[in-house]
Design a protein around this motif. Structure first.
Motif, PDB file in Angstrom:
ATOM      1  N   ASP A  79       2.768  -2.591   5.794  1.00 41.44           N
ATOM      2  CA  ASP A  79       2.273  -1.438   5.047  1.00 41.44           C
ATOM      3  C   ASP A  79       1.031  -0.905   5.769  1.00 41.44           C
ATOM      4  O   ASP A  79       0.628  -1.451   6.808  1.00 41.44           O
ATOM      5  N   SER A  80       0.428   0.132   5.228  1.00 44.71           N
ATOM      6  CA  SER A  80      -0.701   0.767   5.921  1.00 44.71           C
ATOM      7  C   SER A  80      -1.931  -0.122   5.961  1.00 44.71           C
ATOM      8  O   SER A  80      -2.876   0.144   6.713  1.00 44.71           O
ATOM      9  N   ALA A  81      -1.911  -1.208   5.164  1.00 47.29           N
ATOM     10  CA  ALA A  81      -3.044  -2.132   5.149  1.00 47.29           C
ATOM     11  C   ALA A  81      -2.712  -3.432   5.875  1.00 47.29           C
ATOM     12  O   ALA A  81      -3.385  -4.440   5.689  1.00 47.29           O
ATOM     13  N   ALA A  82      -1.650  -3.415   6.689  1.00 46.16           N
ATOM     14  CA  ALA A  82      -1.276  -4.531   7.569  1.00 46.16           C
ATOM     15  C   ALA A  82      -0.588  -5.690   6.861  1.00 46.16           C
ATOM     16  O   ALA A  82      -0.441  -6.765   7.447  1.00 46.16           O
ATOM     17  N   ALA A  83      -0.158  -5.496   5.610  1.00 43.56           N
ATOM     18  CA  ALA A  83       0.630  -6.542   4.943  1.00 43.56           C
ATOM     19  C   ALA A  83       2.061  -6.474   5.467  1.00 43.56           C
ATOM     20  O   ALA A  83       2.680  -5.407   5.458  1.00 43.56           O
ATOM     21  N   ALA A 102       0.843  -1.203   0.000  1.00 40.22           N
ATOM     22  CA  ALA A 102       0.000   0.000   0.000  1.00 40.22           C
ATOM     23  C   ALA A 102       0.877   1.251   0.000  1.00 40.22           C
ATOM     24  O   ALA A 102       1.994   1.248   0.519  1.00 40.22           O
ATOM     25  N   GLY A 103       0.350   2.313  -0.585  1.00 31.38           N
ATOM     26  CA  GLY A 103       1.167   3.487  -0.844  1.00 31.38           C
ATOM     27  C   GLY A 103       1.298   4.496   0.280  1.00 31.38           C
ATOM     28  O   GLY A 103       1.999   5.493   0.125  1.00 31.38           O
TER      29      GLY A 103
END
Lengths: 142, 53
Positions: free
Chosen positions: A106-110, A32-33
């Motif tokens: 990342d911001s999406a928990a990956a 995620a960016g």
């Protein structure tokens, strides 16, 4: 134990080997960016799973976003974080925190990387503050 | 600096009490591909060297 989760290992391998169409490199699944996060755990993370996240007042599930861009790796050098300013959490849970490991996500928990804290487990009494210093985490491939 | 003096390990983390006193600290924490991927990279490098010889 520290390193890369299996998902990222496969992501890297597939993107750098002829696993794509007609022997082309496979595609890389991008993260995620938005700003990446540091997540704190009471147990060690492994290649297959996150550690158990700490809980209670003073800690937001999912972790805390890094404050700034890290200096990019060059000639194989490690990347350090956080950049510019430290990351801090003040324990208001009413009990002690025992911090064993971190996950970088990342911001999406990956997840991208994980590792035990130097000197873990770290005990944080109620009311005390745990701070990761600037460049307190170093990430490398070699 | 004398030979007995050593460069202190960089601080990676600290724990402070409500008054700001440091009650614990530790060095930099490292996440490194020291397992499967590092082995694969080393193997690929060795194969590349072999092909060049």
């Amino acid at each position: 134990m520290a390193g890369l989760p299996n998902t990222l290992i496969s992501n890297i391998l597939n993107a750098t080997t002829p696993t794509g169409t007609s022997g082309a490199p496979g595609s890389f699944t991008a993260f995620a960016g938005s700003a990446m996060k540091v997540r704190l755990n009471s147990t060690s993370s492994t290649a297959s799973a996150n550690g158990t996240q700490i809980t209670g007042t003073g800690y937001t599930a999912g972790g805390t976003a890094v404050p700034a861009s890290s200096t990019a790796s060059s000639s194989g050098s490690n990347v350090t974080l956080p950049a510019t300013s430290a990351l801090s959490w003040t324990n208001g849970s009413g009990g002690s925190w025992s911090i064993q490991s971190f996950d970088l996500t990342d911001s999406a928990a990956a997840r991208s990387w994980f590792g035990d804290f130097n000197g873990a487990p770290i005990s944080i009494a109620n009311g005390n503050t745990f701070t990761i210093a600037v460049a307190g985490i170093s990430i490398g491939l070699a | 600096m004398s030979d007995d003096e050593q460069t202190p390990e960089p601080i990676g983390w600290i724990v402070t009490d409500p008054d700001g006193n440091v009650v614990d600290s530790g060095g930099v924490s490292i996440a490194q591909a020291d397992g499967k991927l590092a082995g694969l990279i080393a193997e690929a490098a060795a194969n590349e060297e072999g092909e060049q010889e």
